[in-house]
Enzyme design. Structure first.
Site, PDB file in Angstrom:
ATOM      1  N   ASP A 163       0.849  -1.178   0.000  1.00 50.14           N
ATOM      2  CA  ASP A 163       0.000   0.000   0.000  1.00 50.14           C
ATOM      3  C   ASP A 163       0.890   1.236   0.000  1.00 50.14           C
ATOM      4  O   ASP A 163       1.805   1.343   0.815  1.00 50.14           O
ATOM      5  CB  ASP A 163      -0.874  -0.015   1.265  1.00 50.14           C
ATOM      6  N   ASP A 181       3.701   1.128   3.057  1.00 45.98           N
ATOM      7  CA  ASP A 181       3.191   1.063   4.421  1.00 45.98           C
ATOM      8  C   ASP A 181       3.598  -0.290   5.018  1.00 45.98           C
ATOM      9  O   ASP A 181       3.143  -1.340   4.546  1.00 45.98           O
ATOM     10  CB  ASP A 181       1.660   1.201   4.372  1.00 45.98           C
ATOM     11  N   ASP A 212       0.508   5.298   0.171  1.00 38.85           N
ATOM     12  CA  ASP A 212      -0.488   6.320   0.463  1.00 38.85           C
ATOM     13  C   ASP A 212       0.210   7.674   0.547  1.00 38.85           C
ATOM     14  O   ASP A 212       1.163   7.829   1.314  1.00 38.85           O
ATOM     15  CB  ASP A 212      -1.157   5.982   1.803  1.00 38.85           C
TER      16      ASP A 212
END
Ligand SMILES: [Zn+2]
Ligand SMILES: [Zn+2]
Length: 392
Positions: free
Chosen positions: A103, A295, A105
């Site tokens: 992930d 992440d 972000d």
């Protein structure tokens, strides 16, 4: 909240749900695909409910699509894990492996634009700022707005491209086993389906994160001029070496090219060309530019729920669009993930900076105002907490 405000909220939420339902009930249905659906757990959030519905299992994507059309979820997920009994309680599911997921972000990247678009709004008066978190005119509590700009997307995209390079170049993952998706808000997801990686436990996944983020990296172990290493004892650098050594050498070369301080380095790389302290600066910079900011929590988790591709993100109304690998560089989320359809709608906008979505540009809206917007733009502002349906 006054009852009038509550009624406006209810009406607004019903409107958004109706727009979402048009999407999930469209013919043909949204192109949601799941590999090996029988082994997955599915989950979703419903509109206006505070609890996630979990431990669902479907025999086919068709069955899943029928449920989505029936429920019209605010968010929808599937497990990264493969289970023998996906519908059983967690401890009885029979974990059989999990895709490797990443992930990225924009919110975790410390981008310089973040400060420029940190807004707080009063539900009545729009953009406000105060130290005590209350509106100076009416005393209402202010809410924080998660705004996303093109620079956020470009920052996340740069990390995504680095990640894909490490996966293919260093880990030898084949492109057919990589799935890339837009998160539907401010980042990207990557799923790796490689079968021999499915059984990796949490510790092994943690090591992959460490490799990507260069946590604890010691350049002297890579034979680079670092503390305590005599330059003459080091292997000559070469631009086409694999792994982190090669990546750092190439970054150092491009820094030297930009600064123009060693003209001949690209043709004839040599650790004798500069002082050790200068190499340390260049190498430190190379690491901070080349490290991949994923992440860590998401990748380590062997029970992660990941957003269903092409489902709607309930924070924006944008789709969690699948991105073909050859479109990673030019995929435009504000265009290609703006999938909601319907007639334009009048909304009361509290505040919004200028933004673009689905081929149009809107705003800026400095203070509360009623405007007519295309449905994807209206839903975008509503879900960010910046608009409600206009009361007519
Ligand atoms: Zn106020
Ligand atoms: Zn930004």
């Amino acid at each position: 909240m006054t009852s009038v405000a509550a009624r406006v909220q209810d009406k607004t939420l019903r409107f958004v749900r109706a727009v979402f339902s048009r999407y999930y009930r469209s013919e043909p249905p949204p192109p949601i695909e799941v590999r090996e659906p029988q082994q997955r757990e599915f989950a979703y959030w419903e509109f206006g409910k505070q609890v996630m519905v979990r431990h669902l299992s479907f025999q086919s994507v068709g069955e899943l699509l029928r449920r989505l059309a029936e429920v019209v979820p605010l968010h929808a997920y599937r497990s990264s894990a493969y289970f023998r009994y996906p519908a059983a309680p967690m401890e009885e599911k029979g974990w059989e492996g999990a895709d490797l997921v990443f992930d990225i972000d924009a919110d975790h990247l410390d981008l310089p634009c973040a400060d420029e678009h940190s807004y707080r709004v009063c539900p009545v008066h729009g953009l406000r700022n105060s130290d005590d978190g209350k509106c100076d005119e009416c005393g209402s509590g202010l809410s924080d707005v998660e705004w996303v700009c093109d620079r956020c997307i470009e920052g996340a995209r740069a990390e995504l491209i680095k990640l894909l390079n490490v996966l293919t170049d260093d880990f030898g993952v084949s492109e057919s086993e990589i799935e890339v998706g837009f998160s539907g808000n401010r980042g990207f997801h990557v799923v790796v389906y490689t079968e021999r990686l499915r059984k990796l436990d949490q510790m092994a996944r943690r090591e992959i994160v460490t490799y990507l983020t260069c946590e604890g990296i010691d350049p002297s172990l890579l034979g680079l001029p670092w503390k305590g290493r005599r330059v003459r004892s080091l292997r000559r650098p070469s631009l086409d070496e694999p792994g982190w050594r090669g990546r750092i050498v190439r970054s150092v070369a491009s820094q030297l090219e930009r600064s123009g301080e060693v003209q001949s380095w690209l043709e004839d790389p040599d650790w004798g060309a500069l002082r050790p302290s200068r190499w340390r600066e260049l190498i430190s910079r190379a690491i901070s530019e080349e490290r991949v900011n994923v992440d860590p929590v998401v990748t380590q988790d062997v029970h992660r729920l990941v957003r269903l591709p092409w489902s709607l993100n309930g924070k924006t109304g944008l789709a969690a669009a699948r991105i073909p690998l050859d479109r990673v560089e030019d995929f435009d989320p504000f265009e290609e993930a703006a999938v909601l359809k319907g007639p334009p709608v009048r909304v009361r906008v509290l505040f919004a900076p200028r933004f673009r979505i689905g081929g149009g540009e809107y705003g800026p809206f400095e203070g509360p105002a009623e405007v007519k917007l295309p449905v994807h733009a209206a839903v975008y502002l509503i879900l960010k907490g910046l608009a409600t349906l206009a009361s007519q």
